[in-house]
Design a protein around this motif. Structure first.
Motif, mmCIF file in Angstrom:
data_model
loop_
_atom_site.group_PDB
_atom_site.id
_atom_site.type_symbol
_atom_site.label_atom_id
_atom_site.label_comp_id
_atom_site.label_asym_id
_atom_site.label_seq_id
_atom_site.Cartn_x
_atom_site.Cartn_y
_atom_site.Cartn_z
ATOM 1 N N MET A 120 0.836 -1.171 0.000
ATOM 2 C CA MET A 120 0.000 0.000 0.000
ATOM 3 C C MET A 120 0.888 1.243 0.000
ATOM 4 N N ALA A 121 0.622 2.184 -0.917
ATOM 5 C CA ALA A 121 1.414 3.413 -1.035
ATOM 6 C C ALA A 121 1.018 4.400 0.045
ATOM 7 N N ARG A 122 2.014 5.083 0.532
ATOM 8 C CA ARG A 122 1.758 6.094 1.555
ATOM 9 C C ARG A 122 1.695 7.466 0.896
ATOM 10 N N SER A 123 0.820 8.331 1.377
ATOM 11 C CA SER A 123 0.715 9.701 0.885
ATOM 12 C C SER A 123 1.800 10.553 1.508
ATOM 13 N N GLN A 124 2.294 11.471 0.726
ATOM 14 C CA GLN A 124 3.271 12.417 1.233
ATOM 15 C C GLN A 124 2.715 13.815 1.076
ATOM 16 N N ILE A 125 2.997 14.637 2.053
ATOM 17 C CA ILE A 125 2.583 16.032 2.006
ATOM 18 C C ILE A 125 3.813 16.866 1.677
ATOM 19 N N ILE A 126 3.679 17.679 0.648
ATOM 20 C CA ILE A 126 4.767 18.571 0.257
ATOM 21 C C ILE A 126 4.296 19.996 0.491
ATOM 22 N N THR A 127 5.082 20.741 1.225
ATOM 23 C CA THR A 127 4.758 22.129 1.499
ATOM 24 C C THR A 127 5.602 23.021 0.590
ATOM 25 N N VAL A 128 4.940 23.932 -0.109
ATOM 26 C CA VAL A 128 5.632 24.876 -0.975
ATOM 27 C C VAL A 128 5.368 26.276 -0.452
ATOM 28 N N ASN A 129 6.417 26.960 -0.116
ATOM 29 C CA ASN A 129 6.280 28.336 0.350
ATOM 30 C C ASN A 129 6.525 29.274 -0.826
ATOM 31 N N ALA A 130 5.497 30.014 -1.195
ATOM 32 C CA ALA A 130 5.638 30.969 -2.298
ATOM 33 C C ALA A 130 6.344 32.220 -1.792
ATOM 34 N N VAL A 131 7.283 32.679 -2.558
ATOM 35 C CA VAL A 131 8.005 33.893 -2.212
ATOM 36 C C VAL A 131 7.497 35.007 -3.116
ATOM 37 N N ALA A 132 6.948 36.030 -2.500
ATOM 38 C CA ALA A 132 6.432 37.158 -3.279
ATOM 39 C C ALA A 132 7.593 37.982 -3.816
ATOM 40 N N LYS A 133 7.428 38.472 -5.030
ATOM 41 C CA LYS A 133 8.445 39.344 -5.599
ATOM 42 C C LYS A 133 8.322 40.739 -4.980
ATOM 43 N N ILE A 134 9.427 41.439 -4.949
ATOM 44 C CA ILE A 134 9.484 42.784 -4.390
ATOM 45 C C ILE A 134 9.045 43.774 -5.468
ATOM 46 N N SER A 135 8.153 44.696 -5.119
ATOM 47 C CA SER A 135 7.700 45.682 -6.101
ATOM 48 C C SER A 135 8.798 46.714 -6.367
ATOM 49 N N THR A 136 8.690 47.362 -7.534
ATOM 50 C CA THR A 136 9.706 48.309 -7.968
ATOM 51 C C THR A 136 9.058 49.557 -8.556
ATOM 52 N N SER A 137 9.852 50.583 -8.734
ATOM 53 C CA SER A 137 9.401 51.782 -9.437
ATOM 54 C C SER A 137 10.571 52.336 -10.238
ATOM 55 N N VAL A 138 10.236 52.915 -11.403
ATOM 56 C CA VAL A 138 11.270 53.475 -12.275
ATOM 57 C C VAL A 138 10.925 54.940 -12.545
ATOM 58 N N LEU A 139 11.936 55.781 -12.534
ATOM 59 C CA LEU A 139 11.767 57.210 -12.796
ATOM 60 C C LEU A 139 12.350 57.532 -14.161
ATOM 61 N N ILE A 140 11.826 58.598 -14.791
ATOM 62 C CA ILE A 140 12.311 59.000 -16.111
ATOM 63 C C ILE A 140 12.468 60.519 -16.165
ATOM 64 N N SER A 141 13.507 60.953 -16.866
ATOM 65 C CA SER A 141 13.735 62.372 -17.131
ATOM 66 C C SER A 141 14.128 62.485 -18.598
ATOM 67 N N VAL A 142 13.546 63.470 -19.304
ATOM 68 C CA VAL A 142 13.832 63.688 -20.717
ATOM 69 C C VAL A 142 14.393 65.099 -20.868
ATOM 70 N N SER A 143 15.566 65.204 -21.545
ATOM 71 C CA SER A 143 16.213 66.497 -21.706
ATOM 72 C C SER A 143 16.965 66.510 -23.032
ATOM 73 N N PRO A 144 16.991 67.597 -23.765
ATOM 74 C CA PRO A 144 16.493 68.920 -23.431
ATOM 75 C C PRO A 144 14.983 69.011 -23.671
ATOM 76 N N THR A 145 14.438 70.139 -23.245
ATOM 77 C CA THR A 145 13.011 70.360 -23.423
ATOM 78 C C THR A 145 12.705 71.027 -24.747
ATOM 79 N N SER A 146 13.724 71.428 -25.486
ATOM 80 C CA SER A 146 13.501 72.002 -26.805
ATOM 81 C C SER A 146 14.765 71.863 -27.636
#
Length: 142
Positions: free
Chosen positions: A1-27
């Motif tokens: 008879m086969a035995r059941s196994q429990i596997i625990t998986v811990n999900a790791v959330a990704k870290i949020s990010t932000s990006v800034l932009i600057s455009v130059s020259p203005t004319s």
């Protein structure tokens, strides 16, 4: 008879990010070069080095670079592009961090990207965050 196994998986959330932009020259008078630069941060405000940044002009990928701390005076998490403007038209610049195994991706969205409107042999106004620079006066453009 086969035995059941429990596997625990811990999900790791990704870290949020932000990006800034600057455009130059203005004319400028066509042809001219526009510098697009900015920085990439994690959710704690820590600059991220060694991360891919994509540059789009009018929704077309025009360049890829990597964030890095440069020579003295260049802050950590920095990126930079130079784009040659050779024709009249409207140029909408957008930067994107596509994400990786540890960090979520992010894109500079409406109101914070650079919108460059050009006319042949005339001064070129730049729209940034809804403000239009004309000479030395800022005008709200809706």
């Amino acid at each position: 008879m086969a035995r059941s196994q429990i596997i625990t998986v811990n999900a790791v959330a990704k870290i949020s990010t932000s990006v800034l932009i600057s455009v130059s020259p203005t004319s400028g008078i066509i042809p001219f070069t526009v510098s697009i630069s900015g920085r990439l941060f994690d959710s704690a405000g820590i600059p991220l080095d060694g991360k891919t940044i994509n540059l789009y002009s009018n929704a077309i990928l025009v360049g890829t670079t990597t964030t890095a701390a440069g020579p003295a005076g260049i802050p950590a998490g920095s990126y930079a592009f130079n784009v040659n403007i050779t024709a009249a038209g409207t140029y909408q610049f957008q930067t994107e961090f596509p994400g990786d195994a540890a960090y979520e991706g992010c894109t500079v969205h409406n109101g914070t990207h650079g919108l460059l409107e050009t006319k042949p042999s005339l001064v070129v106004p730049l729209l940034a965050g809804g403000l239009l620079l004309v000479g030395a006066a800022w005008l709200l453009k809706s």
